[in-house]
Design a protein around this motif. Structure first.
Motif, PDB file in Angstrom:
ATOM      1  N   ASN A 153       0.853  -1.493   0.272  1.00  0.00           N
ATOM      2  CA  ASN A 153      -0.502  -0.056  -0.418  1.00  0.00           C
ATOM      3  C   ASN A 153       0.763   1.023  -0.332  1.00  0.00           C
ATOM      4  O   ASN A 153       0.735   2.112  -0.312  1.00  0.00           O
ATOM      5  CB  ASN A 153      -0.937   0.273   1.539  1.00  0.00           C
ATOM      6  CG  ASN A 153      -2.092  -0.843   1.072  1.00  0.00           C
ATOM      7  OD1 ASN A 153      -3.054   0.069  -0.079  1.00  0.00           O
ATOM      8  ND2 ASN A 153      -2.519  -2.201   1.196  1.00  0.00           N
ATOM      9  N   ALA A 154       2.046   0.753   0.888  1.00  0.00           N
ATOM     10  CA  ALA A 154       2.674   2.226   0.496  1.00  0.00           C
ATOM     11  C   ALA A 154       3.349   2.560  -0.457  1.00  0.00           C
ATOM     12  O   ALA A 154       3.902   3.831  -1.102  1.00  0.00           O
ATOM     13  CB  ALA A 154       3.742   2.049   2.034  1.00  0.00           C
ATOM     14  N   TYR A 155       3.571   1.581  -1.286  1.00  0.00           N
ATOM     15  CA  TYR A 155       4.139   1.899  -2.880  1.00  0.00           C
ATOM     16  C   TYR A 155       3.621   1.938  -3.840  1.00  0.00           C
ATOM     17  O   TYR A 155       3.784   2.944  -4.449  1.00  0.00           O
ATOM     18  CB  TYR A 155       4.293   0.154  -3.050  1.00  0.00           C
ATOM     19  CG  TYR A 155       5.487   0.166  -3.805  1.00  0.00           C
ATOM     20  CD1 TYR A 155       6.874  -0.264  -4.495  1.00  0.00           C
ATOM     21  CD2 TYR A 155       5.822   0.019  -5.228  1.00  0.00           C
ATOM     22  CE1 TYR A 155       7.351  -0.014  -5.436  1.00  0.00           C
ATOM     23  CE2 TYR A 155       5.644  -0.509  -6.816  1.00  0.00           C
ATOM     24  CZ  TYR A 155       6.813  -0.143  -6.790  1.00  0.00           C
ATOM     25  OH  TYR A 155       7.969   0.191  -7.383  1.00  0.00           O
ATOM     26  N   ASP A 156       2.507   1.805  -3.881  1.00  0.00           N
ATOM     27  CA  ASP A 156       1.197   2.172  -4.720  1.00  0.00           C
ATOM     28  C   ASP A 156       1.325   3.803  -4.455  1.00  0.00           C
ATOM     29  O   ASP A 156       1.233   4.441  -4.982  1.00  0.00           O
ATOM     30  CB  ASP A 156      -0.107   1.881  -4.283  1.00  0.00           C
ATOM     31  CG  ASP A 156      -1.415   1.665  -5.089  1.00  0.00           C
ATOM     32  OD1 ASP A 156      -1.232   2.561  -5.698  1.00  0.00           O
ATOM     33  OD2 ASP A 156      -2.284   1.809  -4.651  1.00  0.00           O
ATOM     34  N   ARG A 157       0.809   4.459  -2.807  1.00  0.00           N
ATOM     35  CA  ARG A 157       0.797   5.614  -2.986  1.00  0.00           C
ATOM     36  C   ARG A 157       1.818   6.142  -2.822  1.00  0.00           C
ATOM     37  O   ARG A 157       1.508   7.555  -3.614  1.00  0.00           O
ATOM     38  CB  ARG A 157       0.566   5.710  -1.162  1.00  0.00           C
ATOM     39  CG  ARG A 157      -0.906   5.269  -0.452  1.00  0.00           C
ATOM     40  CD  ARG A 157      -0.775   5.883   0.896  1.00  0.00           C
ATOM     41  NE  ARG A 157      -0.446   5.220   1.605  1.00  0.00           N
ATOM     42  CZ  ARG A 157      -0.208   4.902   3.088  1.00  0.00           C
ATOM     43  NH1 ARG A 157      -1.230   3.522   2.638  1.00  0.00           N
ATOM     44  NH2 ARG A 157       1.402   3.936   3.429  1.00  0.00           N
ATOM     45  N   MET A 158       3.010   6.093  -3.195  1.00  0.00           N
ATOM     46  CA  MET A 158       4.192   6.796  -3.398  1.00  0.00           C
ATOM     47  C   MET A 158       4.584   6.533  -4.898  1.00  0.00           C
ATOM     48  O   MET A 158       4.674   7.714  -5.255  1.00  0.00           O
ATOM     49  CB  MET A 158       5.073   6.460  -3.045  1.00  0.00           C
ATOM     50  CG  MET A 158       5.877   6.440  -1.226  1.00  0.00           C
ATOM     51  SD  MET A 158       6.746   5.838  -0.937  1.00  0.00           S
ATOM     52  CE  MET A 158       7.062   6.334   1.285  1.00  0.00           C
ATOM     53  N   GLY A 159       3.913   5.452  -5.767  1.00  0.00           N
ATOM     54  CA  GLY A 159       3.921   5.696  -6.943  1.00  0.00           C
ATOM     55  C   GLY A 159       3.224   6.112  -7.272  1.00  0.00           C
ATOM     56  O   GLY A 159       3.126   6.883  -8.792  1.00  0.00           O
ATOM     57  N   ALA A 160       1.574   6.239  -6.623  1.00  0.00           N
ATOM     58  CA  ALA A 160       1.078   7.691  -7.645  1.00  0.00           C
ATOM     59  C   ALA A 160       1.267   8.910  -7.389  1.00  0.00           C
ATOM     60  O   ALA A 160      -0.019   9.839  -7.882  1.00  0.00           O
ATOM     61  CB  ALA A 160      -0.644   7.143  -6.585  1.00  0.00           C
ATOM     62  N   ALA A 161       1.977   9.100  -6.166  1.00  0.00           N
ATOM     63  CA  ALA A 161       2.712  10.923  -5.898  1.00  0.00           C
ATOM     64  C   ALA A 161       2.696  11.476  -7.372  1.00  0.00           C
ATOM     65  O   ALA A 161       2.931  12.239  -7.218  1.00  0.00           O
ATOM     66  CB  ALA A 161       3.119  10.652  -5.122  1.00  0.00           C
ATOM     67  N   GLY A 162       3.671  11.067  -7.685  1.00  0.00           N
ATOM     68  CA  GLY A 162       4.051  11.502  -9.562  1.00  0.00           C
ATOM     69  C   GLY A 162       5.088  12.230  -9.108  1.00  0.00           C
ATOM     70  O   GLY A 162       5.507  12.785 -10.241  1.00  0.00           O
ATOM     71  N   VAL A 163       5.575  12.133  -8.246  1.00  0.00           N
ATOM     72  CA  VAL A 163       6.965  12.950  -7.883  1.00  0.00           C
ATOM     73  C   VAL A 163       8.304  11.471  -7.565  1.00  0.00           C
ATOM     74  O   VAL A 163       7.826  10.776  -7.328  1.00  0.00           O
ATOM     75  CB  VAL A 163       7.146  13.938  -6.459  1.00  0.00           C
ATOM     76  CG1 VAL A 163       5.793  15.052  -7.866  1.00  0.00           C
ATOM     77  CG2 VAL A 163       6.634  13.623  -5.301  1.00  0.00           C
ATOM     78  N   SER A 164       9.194  12.843  -8.060  1.00  0.00           N
ATOM     79  CA  SER A 164      10.945  11.968  -7.407  1.00  0.00           C
ATOM     80  C   SER A 164      10.822  12.236  -6.359  1.00  0.00           C
ATOM     81  O   SER A 164      11.140  14.028  -6.631  1.00  0.00           O
ATOM     82  CB  SER A 164      11.443  12.025  -9.156  1.00  0.00           C
ATOM     83  OG  SER A 164      12.661  11.280  -8.390  1.00  0.00           O
ATOM     84  N   GLY A 165      11.444  11.787  -5.384  1.00  0.00           N
ATOM     85  CA  GLY A 165      12.185  12.596  -4.228  1.00  0.00           C
ATOM     86  C   GLY A 165      13.493  11.138  -3.582  1.00  0.00           C
ATOM     87  O   GLY A 165      13.151  10.354  -4.060  1.00  0.00           O
ATOM     88  N   GLU A 166      14.149  12.376  -2.358  1.00  0.00           N
ATOM     89  CA  GLU A 166      14.935  10.592  -1.425  1.00  0.00           C
ATOM     90  C   GLU A 166      14.350   9.883  -0.947  1.00  0.00           C
ATOM     91  O   GLU A 166      14.521   8.868  -1.750  1.00  0.00           O
ATOM     92  CB  GLU A 166      15.921  11.696  -1.443  1.00  0.00           C
ATOM     93  CG  GLU A 166      16.497  11.505  -0.402  1.00  0.00           C
ATOM     94  CD  GLU A 166      17.680  11.827   0.928  1.00  0.00           C
ATOM     95  OE1 GLU A 166      18.453  11.309   1.346  1.00  0.00           O
ATOM     96  OE2 GLU A 166      17.392  13.069   0.726  1.00  0.00           O
ATOM     97  N   ASN A 167      13.154  10.048  -0.291  1.00  0.00           N
ATOM     98  CA  ASN A 167      11.933   9.760   0.609  1.00  0.00           C
ATOM     99  C   ASN A 167      11.344   8.772  -0.304  1.00  0.00           C
ATOM    100  O   ASN A 167      11.536   7.496   0.137  1.00  0.00           O
ATOM    101  CB  ASN A 167      11.039  10.228   1.444  1.00  0.00           C
ATOM    102  CG  ASN A 167      12.088  11.285   2.156  1.00  0.00           C
ATOM    103  OD1 ASN A 167      13.322  11.200   2.846  1.00  0.00           O
ATOM    104  ND2 ASN A 167      11.461  12.780   2.936  1.00  0.00           N
ATOM    105  N   ILE A 168      10.837   8.945  -1.613  1.00  0.00           N
ATOM    106  CA  ILE A 168       9.626   8.482  -2.314  1.00  0.00           C
ATOM    107  C   ILE A 168      10.477   7.396  -2.940  1.00  0.00           C
ATOM    108  O   ILE A 168      10.847   5.698  -3.160  1.00  0.00           O
ATOM    109  CB  ILE A 168       9.256   8.673  -3.221  1.00  0.00           C
ATOM    110  CG1 ILE A 168       7.801  10.341  -1.943  1.00  0.00           C
ATOM    111  CG2 ILE A 168       8.379   8.267  -4.133  1.00  0.00           C
ATOM    112  CD1 ILE A 168       7.273  11.055  -2.886  1.00  0.00           C
TER     113      ILE A 168
END
Length: 226
Positions: A153-168
């Motif tokens: 679920n965390a992977y899904d939410r971060m992928g859906a954020a649509g941005v790249s960053g150190e944390n994601i």
């Protein structure tokens, strides 16, 4: 069952046509004209009613229909509350995996979710058939399975954020690396359930080999006879 009557509208239309014709061809100047129109309308109405009668349908009563639909959705009980809860947990987990698989586009993760879903079904189905094995999968049910769903679920939410960053990027990368380990852990959990059965079969094989050897029916002797 409740009866529903569907009224035919043709007799009403037929009467309307009669009055339209009378109005065009025979203006209503005298009471006799109205009487004639009423009599003809009555005859036409009865004829149309006979040709196109009302239709009666039987439909489930709303309350009974709702109860029937609820019964269809409710899974059959095994008679054991612990096993019923286990089946419900399986259905919930599998449904969540379906949703995540549809949401996550990465083909590798998707294939791994497919494998986890299949293995989860096999694990729980085996325990439903062998209830004594339930304590053996407590940690799987209470930690491994829910934690895996939490990570996905965390992977899904971060992928859906649509941005790249150190944390994601870092977190998604860790989850991707972890998934191979999770798949192997699920497979080992399923394999462990067959431990007693494998031991019994191994014992049976050993006994059978010894008996065949004592009777002179072992593989080498049989090969020599042929």
């Amino acid at each position: 069952m409740a009866k529903v009557v569907k009224r035919s509208v043709l007799p009403i239309y037929a009467v309307a046509v009669v009055w339209l014709i009378f109005g065009l061809l025979l203006p209503f100047y005298r009471p006799l004209h109205y009487v004639a129109a009423i009599l003809v309308s009555l005859v036409v109405f009865l004829i149309a009613k006979a040709l196109c009668p009302d239709r009666t349908f039987e439909t489930p009563e709303p309350e009974k229909k709702a109860k029937a639909e609820a019964a269809e959705k409710k899974p059959a009980s095994t008679g054991d509350p612990a096993l019923d809860a286990l089946i419900q947990e399986r259905d919930r987990a599998v449904s969540e995996m379906h949703r995540l698989n549809d949401a996550i586009a990465d083909p590798t993760i998707s294939a791994q979710i497919d494998h986890l879903e299949s293995t989860t079904k096999k694990i729980i189905s085996y325990v439903v058939e062998h209830p004594k094995k339930l304590p053996q999968i407590r940690k799987f049910l209470n930690y491994y399975l829910p934690t895996t769903l939490k990570l996905l679920n965390a992977y899904d939410r971060m992928g859906a954020a649509g941005v790249s960053g150190e944390n994601i990027d870092g977190t998604m990368g860790k989850i991707e690396s972890m998934m191979n380990t999770v798949v192997r852990a699920f497979d080992k959990q399923l394999d462990a359930l067959f431990g007693d059965e494998a031991l019994d079969i191994s014992t049976d094989i050993t006994v059978l080999e010894n008996l065949l050897a004592q009777e002179g029916l072992a593989g080498e002797q049989l090969g020599g006879q042929n």
